[in-house]
Design an enzyme around this catalytic site. Structure first.
Site, PDB file in Angstrom:
ATOM      1  N   GLY A 104       0.795  -1.201   0.000  1.00 34.63           N
ATOM      2  CA  GLY A 104       0.000   0.000   0.000  1.00 34.63           C
ATOM      3  C   GLY A 104       0.831   1.256   0.000  1.00 34.63           C
ATOM      4  O   GLY A 104       0.389   2.313  -0.450  1.00 34.63           O
ATOM      5  N   ASP A 218       9.299  -2.968  12.529  1.00 37.91           N
ATOM      6  CA  ASP A 218       8.455  -3.879  11.731  1.00 37.91           C
ATOM      7  C   ASP A 218       9.182  -5.192  11.474  1.00 37.91           C
ATOM      8  O   ASP A 218       9.204  -5.702  10.352  1.00 37.91           O
ATOM      9  CB  ASP A 218       8.057  -3.210  10.420  1.00 37.91           C
ATOM     10  CG  ASP A 218       6.895  -3.940   9.727  1.00 37.91           C
ATOM     11  OD1 ASP A 218       6.173  -4.674  10.412  1.00 37.91           O
ATOM     12  OD2 ASP A 218       6.734  -3.780   8.500  1.00 37.91           O
TER      13      ASP A 218
END
Length: 983
Positions: A104, A218
């Site tokens: 995205g 992450d």
């Protein structure tokens, strides 16, 4: 902190975003998610988006949790997609080659750039949002600089970042070829210990980033790849922060941090402060998945050992019962401590987590276990097993003052036993020689090679109780075989040495890396040359694990890596050589520095940088003399490499001087040993044959070929291969076309069989195509050049670059021979001459080809000018004695131009000189001599001297008849001359 129950929630808070709703619903049990979304999401469009996100996750049985919110949003979004970015587009200095993936917030491409002739491939991440304010741009540049300074072998480094003209940020990262760590351990069925050791490497890499004040934020399996060499590499370090510094102008996302829900820490869901503890939590989640084969759900209070039931056995490091026992206790506590909800209860750093795992592996108490005297005592006994009583006795002996004396006595006994073992071994070798040679005279005349073979054959069954001594002898004999260029024999011994070193020092010891480096060095010249890659990669892995980046072993390993890539990726070889030189320059002066400089010069020469190569090689000679004296076995090699570079720089006198110094040097050291002298004979022979001393050059090349065949055999992929090829190439160029093609064909068949993917195969093929063209095999020559071009392309050498010059020039001559003048002219435009040298081999070729094309086009003025320039450059640089072939070619093309202009008188002296120079340069059977004789005969005919014309025609006809196959570009002019004489 868990999200509120929907039945107790008050709608007084600001309207949540799609990301908030998805992430909060995901933390709830599946049965409660729909009610939560309905209660908290009044906007039907937003609710539909969140429901599709949750459905996408459920459809993949939770695997979508490995992906970020932005990736999931991209999967289900109904928004019109952004226009695709075309491949071939330039982003900053990079060209997009292939799309690797997209999410995205970014699209990832394989991209390339070329600088100073070196091609670099990267993973280029192009972010989907633009940076338009100066403050945003400044913040992006600051973060990019911080990340670019992060250097660790376990972290894929950020190479470069920037902004496109449209304000879109891009990031170029090291491209890693690997698989997620969870897939790696499962595919290889790694046991628990190896999984933990691999995880420790990951922790150490994270720790290094934390010391640089960079948090990943992450961490997940797809961001921890393991290469084919077994090295863990962390991706996207700090990229999450780049995405979070106000760069996204989407109102639904600006206030959110990039995260992957399955591995995100509680503070990330709660918009809390991000610290190094955030990464520790993700590491704990990853550790739990590695050791149990399944991902732990957030808030699951169970220990890893209690979650083994129901796991796919293939995902476990051992049978379930064994794994449950192995995890119970220490590893349960380590995972629970790392994944504590409160950051302050976790490990203080990734390094502390790694330390605790290493303590567990060493049977030491771990910090995660509640303190207890019994626990520590149990760990002590486990470390020493049944040796506790013996340790106490030894301690009493030390206290009594006897320990040191006993140790010294034992050491002296071991040394004495070693000396006796070596003495007995060597005595046995000589006794065996005498017993196999009843004649004492013959026994005394046994060669060193024979004794070496005898000794090497006896090592296998000797000294089973003294492995250190056996290892020393294996290395000694391996080195002696190397000195005699008997590399296959050396490889056999060095393989044994590696295994004994493993047994003595452990699999990951630096001593093993050193033994592997020695093995790779011997393999380079052996039939095992293609097996070097795993050997070298294992050595790299061991040194990296030991944090060794500056030792002499590292320097030698870098040099061996350069040698490995010299045949397949020369720019990469150059980089390894430069690193090797830097390592040895930082150490005390040594012969190793000379070796690295020598290899650096060789690579620079083959990259078309003869001036740089000469400087490196001259320094190698100086260092070698200073360290080992003027009479050492490595010095001839540096002289030979220096000769090659000087030849390419057209310092022919210097090249010949150093080629002879190399041959004389090796003869002074090793006498007339065939394997030693053949290599240097072949190099001097090549130089002489290509600089108008054809007869002497061919004689040396034949000796080199014969000696290589005798000492190494016909299938040798090293010295014999080159000796066979160079002899064939020289024969073909001298005019012995059939014989030359036969020899070259033998060498090329050897190369295709033993080393099918080396770049020098292209060089072989291009020379073969040149001889095929002269023989009239035009289509075969075209096919051969096409194959050579494919080899160069596979090795990342591009059309229109200097690497393709030989292929392009040969193809242009071929098209000219076939009468395709326009095609030849177009190819001429593809030749690339690097540097500003007024005189070079390729510049001569370009000018002479230009003149020959101008002759075919009837542009006489251009021909005269180009020919005059070539002659002037040859004479002005003192090259007349060496470049007779070039001078003859210039004379011939200008003479033929004058003949067409009906100026036979002016053409006559040029054509006479062309015949004379070619007769002095080539074999009497050369069609090039006949070509010049035909042109000269036409001049005499034009001047009315039929007798001399007939004599020259007869000589040319003799050459023509001697050639079984000959190109039409030679035979047609002779037929036309004979027709004129019959008129």
């Amino acid at each position: 902190m868990k999200p509120e129950d929907p039945t107790q929630s008050a709608m007084t808070e600001p309207t949540p975003t799609a990301r908030e709703l998805f992430e909060e619903a995901l933390a709830l049990p599946a049965a409660r998610r729909a009610a939560y979304v309905t209660a908290h999401c009044a906007d039907p469009v937003q609710r539909a988006t969140v429901e599709r996100l949750l459905a996408a996750d459920a459809a993949e049985l939770g695997h979508q949790l490995d992906r970020s919110f932005d990736d999931l949003l991209a999967c289900v979004s109904e928004l019109e997609p952004e226009p695709p970015i075309p491949l071939g587009e330039r982003i900053g200095p990079f060209t997009l080659i292939e799309k690797l993936g997209e999410g995205g917030s970014s699209v990832v491409f394989r991209a390339e750039r070329e600088q100073a002739g070196v091609r670099q491939t990267v993973a280029l991440k192009l972010l989907r949002h633009g940076l338009y304010s100066e403050d945003e741009r400044r913040r992006f540049r600051d973060e990019r600089r911080a990340l670019a300074q992060l250097r660790h072998p376990g972290i894929a480094r950020l190479i470069e970042g920037g902004l496109t003209d449209a304000g879109t940020p891009y990031i170029a990262l090291e491209l890693i070829d690997g698989v997620p760590i969870t897939e790696h351990v499962r595919a290889l069925h790694l046991d628990l210990r190896n999984r933990l050791m691999l995880f420790v490497d990951v922790c150490r890499a994270v720790e290094a980033a934390h010391r640089a004040l960079i948090v990943h934020r992450d961490l997940k399996p797809s961001n921890v790849l393991v290469t084919r060499e077994g090295e863990a590499k962390l991706l996207d370090f700090g990229i999450a922060k780049l995405l979070d510094t106000g760069l996204d102008h989407d109102a639904t996302r600006t206030q959110h941090q990039a995260l992957t829900p399955a591995y995100a820490a509680p503070e990330q869901f709660q918009q809390g402060q991000i610290t190094t503890a955030t990464d520790v939590y993700a590491l704990g989640m990853l550790l739990g998945e590695l050791i149990t084969g399944q991902r732990r759900e957030h808030g699951d209070p169970r220990t890893p050992s209690s979650r083994i039931s129901g796991t796919d056995p293939d995902a476990l490091p051992a049978p379930p019962k064994t794994v449950r026992r192995q995890l119970y206790g220490d590893l349960d506590n380590i995972v629970l401590k790392a994944t504590a909800d409160e950051p302050e209860r976790r490990y203080a750093s990734a390094g502390a987590l790694a330390d605790d795992i290493e303590r567990h592996l060493a049977d030491q108490p771990v910090l995660a276990h509640p303190p207890s005297r019994w626990y520590r005592a149990r760990k002590f006994v486990a470390r020493h097993r049944g040796g506790v009583a013996a340790a106490m006795a030894f301690l009493l002996a030390i206290l009594a003052g006897l320990g040191i004396a006993l140790w010294q006595a034992r050491r002296a006994e071991i040394q004495a036993r070693r000396a006796e073992a070596v003495q007995a071994f060597l005595s046995d070798v000589f006794r065996a020689n005498s017993s196999s040679q009843p004649d004492p005279v013959k026994a005394r005349q046994t060669t060193a090679r024979a004794l070496l073979d005898l000794g090497a054959g006896k090592i296998d069954g000797a000294m089973a109780d003294a492995p250190e001594v056996k290892l020393s002898l294996l290395r000694l004999f391996g080195g002696l075989y190397d000195d005699l260029s008997l590399y296959d024999e050396s490889v056999r011994l060095r393989r044994q040495a590696v295994e004994i070193t493993r047994e003595l020092h452990g699999t990951n010891a630096p001593e093993v890396a050193a033994a592997l480096v020695e093995l790779a060095g011997s393999m380079a010249g052996s039939k095992s040359a293609n097996e070097r890659e795993p050997v070298l990669k294992e050595a790299v892995s061991i040194l990296d694990r030991n944090g060794d980046f500056t030792s002499a072993t590292r320097g030698s390993l870098l040099r061996k890596l350069s040698i490995y890539y010299q045949d397949t990726d020369v720019p990469r070889a150059l980089d390894y050589d430069l690193q090797s030189v830097r390592v040895f320059e930082a150490l005390p002066p040594s012969a190793d520095l000379a070796e690295s400089l020598g290899d650096l010069g060789w690579v620079q020469h083959h990259l078309g940088k003869p001036r740089e190569a000469i400087a490196s090689l001259q320094r190698a000679v100086e260092v070698s003399k200073a360290q080992q004296g003027a009479k050492n076995p490595e010095l001839p090699r540096y002289y030979a490499y220096l000769s090659d570079a000087q030849y390419d720089a057209l310092d022919i006198a210097g090249a010949e001087r150093n080629a002879r110094a190399a041959l004389e040097g090796i003869e002074a050291i090793n006498g007339d040993e065939p394997a030693d002298t053949a290599y240097f004979m072949m190099r001097l022979g090549k130089l002489l044959a290509s600089t108008a001393r054809t007869r002497d050059g061919l004689a040396l090349l034949k000796q080199a070929r014969d000696r290589s065949l005798a000492s190494k055999g016909a299938d040798d992929p090293g010295q014999t291969l080159w000796a066979q090829f160079l002899y064939g190439e020289a024969r073909a160029r001298s005019g012995q076309l059939r014989e030359g093609l036969t020899d070259m064909g033998t060498a090329i068949a050897n190369c295709r069989r033993e080393q099918p993917d080396v770049v020098f195969l292209a060089t072989f093929l291009e020379s073969e195509a040149d001889a095929q063209m002269d023989s009239g095999r035009y289509q075969q020559a075209t096919d051969t050049l096409d194959e050579a071009a494919q080899v160069r392309t596979r090795h990342k050498q591009a059309h229109g670059t200097s690497a393709f010059n030989a292929n392009t020039a040969t193809r242009a001559r071929l098209e000219l021979a076939r009468g395709h003048v326009d095609t030849a002219r177009a190819l001429l435009d593809e030749l690339r001459i690097e540097g500003d040298d007024a005189v070079s081999w390729m510049r001569f070729e370009q000018e002479l080809l230009s003149a020959e094309i101008a002759l075919a086009d009837g542009h006489s003025e251009s021909v005269a000018k180009l020919a005059a320039e070539v002659r002037q450059q040859i004479a002005g640089n003192g090259l007349a004695a060496y470049l007779k072939a070039c001078a003859a070619r210039a004379d011939l093309v200008e003479g033929m131009t004058l003949l067409r202009a009906r100026q036979a008188g002016a053409a006559l002296p040029l054509l006479q000189r062309a015949v004379s120079l070619r007769q002095a340069t080539f074999d009497p059977s050369s069609p090039k001599i006949a070509e010049a004789q035909v042109a000269l005969a036409n001049a005499f005919l034009d001047l009315g001297d039929t007798g001399k014309a007939r004599a020259l025609a007869a000589a040319a006809s003799t050459i023509d008849a001697a050639q079984e196959e000959l190109g039409e570009h030679y035979r047609r002019p002779l037929r036309e001359l004979l027709a004129r004489l019959r008129e």
